[in-house]
Design an enzyme around this catalytic site. Sequence first.
Site, PDB file in Angstrom:
ATOM      1  N   ASP A  45      -3.176   1.575   7.027  1.00 11.57           N
ATOM      2  CA  ASP A  45      -2.503   1.196   5.916  1.00 11.57           C
ATOM      3  C   ASP A  45      -2.146  -0.275   5.975  1.00 11.57           C
ATOM      4  O   ASP A  45      -1.762  -0.941   5.054  1.00 11.57           O
ATOM      5  CB  ASP A  45      -1.214   1.981   6.046  1.00 11.57           C
ATOM      6  CG  ASP A  45      -1.369   3.379   5.844  1.00 11.57           C
ATOM      7  OD1 ASP A  45      -2.299   3.712   5.216  1.00 11.57           O
ATOM      8  OD2 ASP A  45      -0.591   4.250   6.423  1.00 11.57           O
TER       9      ASP A  45
ATOM     10  N   ASP B 226       0.887  -1.172   0.005  1.00 11.76           N
ATOM     11  CA  ASP B 226       0.003  -0.100   0.019  1.00 11.76           C
ATOM     12  C   ASP B 226       0.927   1.147   0.027  1.00 11.76           C
ATOM     13  O   ASP B 226       1.749   1.246   0.862  1.00 11.76           O
ATOM     14  CB  ASP B 226      -1.036  -0.003   1.313  1.00 11.76           C
ATOM     15  CG  ASP B 226      -1.766   1.382   1.194  1.00 11.76           C
ATOM     16  OD1 ASP B 226      -2.862   1.302   0.524  1.00 11.76           O
ATOM     17  OD2 ASP B 226      -1.805   2.096   2.267  1.00 11.76           O
TER      18      ASP B 226
ATOM     19  N   GLU C 125      -1.952  -1.363  -5.782  1.00 13.49           N
ATOM     20  CA  GLU C 125      -3.241  -0.881  -6.252  1.00 13.49           C
ATOM     21  C   GLU C 125      -2.989  -0.107  -7.504  1.00 13.49           C
ATOM     22  O   GLU C 125      -2.014   0.661  -7.884  1.00 13.49           O
ATOM     23  CB  GLU C 125      -3.676   0.194  -5.052  1.00 13.49           C
ATOM     24  CG  GLU C 125      -5.135   0.735  -5.210  1.00 13.49           C
ATOM     25  CD  GLU C 125      -5.461   1.421  -4.030  1.00 13.49           C
ATOM     26  OE1 GLU C 125      -6.882   1.707  -4.017  1.00 13.49           O
ATOM     27  OE2 GLU C 125      -4.718   1.508  -3.070  1.00 13.49           O
TER      28      GLU C 125
END
Length: 397
Positions: A354, A187, A272
């Site tokens: 996170d 992330d 992502e």
Amino acid sequence: MGHVKRAFKYRFYPTDAQAVELSRTFGCVRKVYNLALAARTEAWTRQERVNYNQTSALLTAWKKTEELAFLNDVSSVPLQQTLRHLQTAFTNFFSKRAKYPRFKSRKKSRKSAEYTTSGFRFRDGRLTLAKMAEPLEIVWSRPLPKGARPSTVTVSQDSAGRWFVSLLCDDLTVKSLPATDAAVGVDVGLNHLLTLSTGEKIANPRHERTNRARLAKAQRTLARKARGDGANRRKARLKVAKIHARIADRRRDGLHKLTTRLVRENQTIVIEDLTVRNMVKNRNLAGAISDAAWAEFRSLLEYKAQWYGREVIAVDRFFPSSQLCSVCGTLQGKMPLHVRTWTCATCGTAHDRDVNAARNLLAAGRAVSACGAGVRPQRRTPGGQSAMKQEASRREP
């Protein structure tokens, strides 16, 4: 995998004569590109298509005119290469992969010239370009692969005035790494550059912030100089460019080390699929996002994974990785950016925002890899788990 084409970039220090010759070549490359683009654009308005061969014929005609006779003073190889680059730009445009090609600017465009094998000589570690009597004084900061022969040489000068040469070679030393079962979710963020599904957080170096005071002072000095091509303004502009170059070098070095480590340690890396181009439109976060260089991180990660037989999975950007409980799969409500920790109302698990997001990305990536499941979960599924979470649970002991 087959042979890897790899570019090795080195700094070099040209003699005064070489610097003049290369600067002249850069100018001619830009001129030919702009002339060819103008010719193709004019033909386009007449509903005609002009290809590389036709622009090459135009180049021959231009060289015979009195006005453009100076094009004969430089090597023809970089001039032909810039026509090939224009052809590639139009191919990308017609394939809807890029916008319509733009004209090159004398002040803003990158100064570079590309030489193929007929435009340079490489012997005993010494590189001599066409139209030059002496080899370039290259600082060999790392050796070329054993037995490597450059197929293309690109010479460039950056905005800070530094000279670089890039040698494209077949690198036979790049081989797939031994397979491993390790997988990691990543992330990206601003407080921490990366948060891994293992719980590890990698600090954001904030290279731009470190040099912000020096950069602001240099930019104020530049702003006070009279506009134009004066020597004082040129010196002030060069000082600003050198600070920017230092920031970019340190950022790139850090990203190379991070991505190499992730690729070496993990078989599968899940990230992502962010649209950084849209995110930087937020004026409050644009500077911090640009300094974090998320797009460059992804680019480095993907080509290294391809080299070494690893897999990078990009999860849909609308997947609510921060709002989904990684333990029970319950989807929480909206979560503003200032909320860094939260507790799941269903199972009572306390989450670091996170770390939880990284774990959800990993679970989603595993589901995609295993069965091609979608990555947008239903709001409620039997047992409170999304399709990705169920798949992950079956795979874990």
